[in-house]
Write a protein that holds these residues in place. Sequence first.
Motif, PDB file in Angstrom:
ATOM      1  N   VAL A   1      24.076 -41.054  29.532  1.00  0.00           N
ATOM      2  CA  VAL A   1      23.677 -39.920  30.375  1.00  0.00           C
ATOM      3  C   VAL A   1      24.816 -39.530  31.322  1.00  0.00           C
ATOM      4  N   THR A   2      25.506 -40.501  31.877  1.00  0.00           N
ATOM      5  CA  THR A   2      26.620 -40.219  32.789  1.00  0.00           C
ATOM      6  C   THR A   2      27.730 -39.451  32.074  1.00  0.00           C
ATOM      7  N   ILE A   3      28.099 -39.871  30.873  1.00  0.00           N
ATOM      8  CA  ILE A   3      29.158 -39.184  30.121  1.00  0.00           C
ATOM      9  C   ILE A   3      28.739 -37.766  29.781  1.00  0.00           C
ATOM     10  N   LEU A   4      27.514 -37.599  29.301  1.00  0.00           N
ATOM     11  CA  LEU A   4      27.033 -36.256  28.957  1.00  0.00           C
ATOM     12  C   LEU A   4      26.967 -35.369  30.194  1.00  0.00           C
ATOM     13  N   HIS A   5      26.465 -35.908  31.291  1.00  0.00           N
ATOM     14  CA  HIS A   5      26.351 -35.134  32.528  1.00  0.00           C
ATOM     15  C   HIS A   5      27.725 -34.683  33.019  1.00  0.00           C
ATOM     16  N   GLU A   6      28.685 -35.614  33.050  1.00  0.00           N
ATOM     17  CA  GLU A   6      30.029 -35.256  33.508  1.00  0.00           C
ATOM     18  C   GLU A   6      30.706 -34.287  32.538  1.00  0.00           C
ATOM     19  N   GLY A   7      30.444 -34.448  31.249  1.00  0.00           N
ATOM     20  CA  GLY A   7      30.999 -33.516  30.267  1.00  0.00           C
ATOM     21  C   GLY A   7      30.470 -32.108  30.445  1.00  0.00           C
ATOM     22  N   LEU A   8      29.203 -31.993  30.739  1.00  0.00           N
ATOM     23  CA  LEU A   8      28.618 -30.673  30.996  1.00  0.00           C
ATOM     24  C   LEU A   8      29.191 -30.061  32.274  1.00  0.00           C
TER      25      LEU A   8
ATOM     26  N   ALA B   1      28.915 -26.311  33.607  1.00  0.00           N
ATOM     27  CA  ALA B   1      27.456 -26.245  33.716  1.00  0.00           C
ATOM     28  C   ALA B   1      27.000 -26.762  35.074  1.00  0.00           C
ATOM     29  N   ASN B   2      25.964 -26.152  35.588  1.00  0.00           N
ATOM     30  CA  ASN B   2      25.344 -26.600  36.830  1.00  0.00           C
ATOM     31  C   ASN B   2      24.021 -27.249  36.446  1.00  0.00           C
ATOM     32  N   ILE B   3      24.067 -28.555  36.210  1.00  0.00           N
ATOM     33  CA  ILE B   3      22.897 -29.260  35.700  1.00  0.00           C
ATOM     34  C   ILE B   3      22.758 -30.593  36.434  1.00  0.00           C
ATOM     35  N   GLN B   4      21.545 -30.995  36.655  1.00  0.00           N
ATOM     36  CA  GLN B   4      21.256 -32.226  37.372  1.00  0.00           C
ATOM     37  C   GLN B   4      21.274 -33.426  36.426  1.00  0.00           C
ATOM     38  N   PHE B   5      21.655 -34.585  36.960  1.00  0.00           N
ATOM     39  CA  PHE B   5      21.705 -35.822  36.199  1.00  0.00           C
ATOM     40  C   PHE B   5      20.354 -36.114  35.547  1.00  0.00           C
ATOM     41  N   LYS B   6      19.268 -35.954  36.300  1.00  0.00           N
ATOM     42  CA  LYS B   6      17.927 -36.228  35.781  1.00  0.00           C
ATOM     43  C   LYS B   6      17.586 -35.320  34.609  1.00  0.00           C
ATOM     44  N   ALA B   7      18.006 -34.078  34.662  1.00  0.00           N
ATOM     45  CA  ALA B   7      17.729 -33.149  33.558  1.00  0.00           C
ATOM     46  C   ALA B   7      18.421 -33.607  32.279  1.00  0.00           C
ATOM     47  N   VAL B   8      19.651 -34.092  32.410  1.00  0.00           N
ATOM     48  CA  VAL B   8      20.369 -34.619  31.244  1.00  0.00           C
ATOM     49  C   VAL B   8      19.647 -35.859  30.725  1.00  0.00           C
ATOM     50  N   GLY B   9      19.244 -36.737  31.630  1.00  0.00           N
ATOM     51  CA  GLY B   9      18.503 -37.934  31.240  1.00  0.00           C
ATOM     52  C   GLY B   9      17.206 -37.598  30.520  1.00  0.00           C
ATOM     53  N   ASP B  10      16.509 -36.578  30.990  1.00  0.00           N
ATOM     54  CA  ASP B  10      15.275 -36.154  30.330  1.00  0.00           C
ATOM     55  C   ASP B  10      15.542 -35.655  28.914  1.00  0.00           C
ATOM     56  N   MET B  11      16.642 -34.899  28.735  1.00  0.00           N
ATOM     57  CA  MET B  11      16.985 -34.400  27.396  1.00  0.00           C
ATOM     58  C   MET B  11      17.330 -35.547  26.454  1.00  0.00           C
TER      59      MET B  11
ATOM     60  N   LYS C   1      31.734 -28.785  21.314  1.00  0.00           N
ATOM     61  CA  LYS C   1      30.335 -28.351  21.279  1.00  0.00           C
ATOM     62  C   LYS C   1      29.490 -29.498  20.773  1.00  0.00           C
ATOM     63  N   GLY C   2      28.286 -29.574  21.259  1.00  0.00           N
ATOM     64  CA  GLY C   2      27.352 -30.581  20.788  1.00  0.00           C
ATOM     65  C   GLY C   2      25.935 -30.189  21.159  1.00  0.00           C
ATOM     66  N   LYS C   3      24.996 -30.648  20.362  1.00  0.00           N
ATOM     67  CA  LYS C   3      23.596 -30.324  20.627  1.00  0.00           C
ATOM     68  C   LYS C   3      22.994 -31.354  21.563  1.00  0.00           C
TER      69      LYS C   3
ATOM     70  N   LYS D   1      14.178 -37.540  25.437  1.00  0.00           N
ATOM     71  CA  LYS D   1      13.282 -36.821  24.531  1.00  0.00           C
ATOM     72  C   LYS D   1      13.850 -36.740  23.121  1.00  0.00           C
ATOM     73  N   GLY D   2      15.123 -37.018  22.975  1.00  0.00           N
ATOM     74  CA  GLY D   2      15.762 -36.986  21.662  1.00  0.00           C
ATOM     75  C   GLY D   2      16.062 -38.390  21.195  1.00  0.00           C
ATOM     76  N   ALA D   3      16.987 -38.488  20.264  1.00  0.00           N
ATOM     77  CA  ALA D   3      17.390 -39.792  19.739  1.00  0.00           C
ATOM     78  C   ALA D   3      18.553 -40.326  20.571  1.00  0.00           C
ATOM     79  N   LEU D   4      18.403 -41.515  21.119  1.00  0.00           N
ATOM     80  CA  LEU D   4      19.445 -42.114  21.950  1.00  0.00           C
ATOM     81  C   LEU D   4      20.739 -42.279  21.159  1.00  0.00           C
ATOM     82  N   VAL D   5      20.636 -42.690  19.911  1.00  0.00           N
ATOM     83  CA  VAL D   5      21.841 -42.903  19.105  1.00  0.00           C
ATOM     84  C   VAL D   5      22.594 -41.591  18.907  1.00  0.00           C
ATOM     85  N   THR D   6      21.880 -40.506  18.675  1.00  0.00           N
ATOM     86  CA  THR D   6      22.523 -39.196  18.517  1.00  0.00           C
ATOM     87  C   THR D   6      23.247 -38.808  19.798  1.00  0.00           C
ATOM     88  N   SER D   7      22.629 -39.044  20.930  1.00  0.00           N
ATOM     89  CA  SER D   7      23.268 -38.758  22.213  1.00  0.00           C
ATOM     90  C   SER D   7      24.470 -39.656  22.445  1.00  0.00           C
TER      91      SER D   7
END
Length: 124
Positions: free
Chosen positions: A56-63, A68-78, A10-12, A81-87
């Motif tokens: 973004v690629t790792i997070l997208h593939e992990g989802l 999850a049915n989520i688009q690459f751009k949506a992950v990139g937008d998230m 799990k991750g935010k 909007k947050g902290a890159l280091v946290t992601s």
Amino acid sequence: MANKYKGEIKGKLGDQERTFRLTFENIINIENTLNKPIMKVASELASQNFSLTSVVTILHEGLKGAGANIQFKAVGDMVSKGALVTSAVLAGEILATIFTNPEEDESPLAKAENESQNTLSKNT
């Protein structure tokens, strides 16, 4: 709830906690998208020499691996909007699941597998 025995964590990301999991196919997709071996991707994250595309690629593939049915751009937008280091830390944790196993003593089977039966005769 994430099933760590299936490699889920799990991750935010964005405004909510999400489940991530990398399957064989997701790992291959990461390698093909980034045009580098998964070990190099992990090494770059660990040395803090990563790109936004990698995170973004790792997070997208992990989802996607977690269903999850989520688009690459949506992950990139998230991520943007947050902290890159946290992601990036989350991406590293996701990658770590393919290099490590849950500790044996935490496995629901470990207790039964590791219990020793007293087979000594009481007459000796």
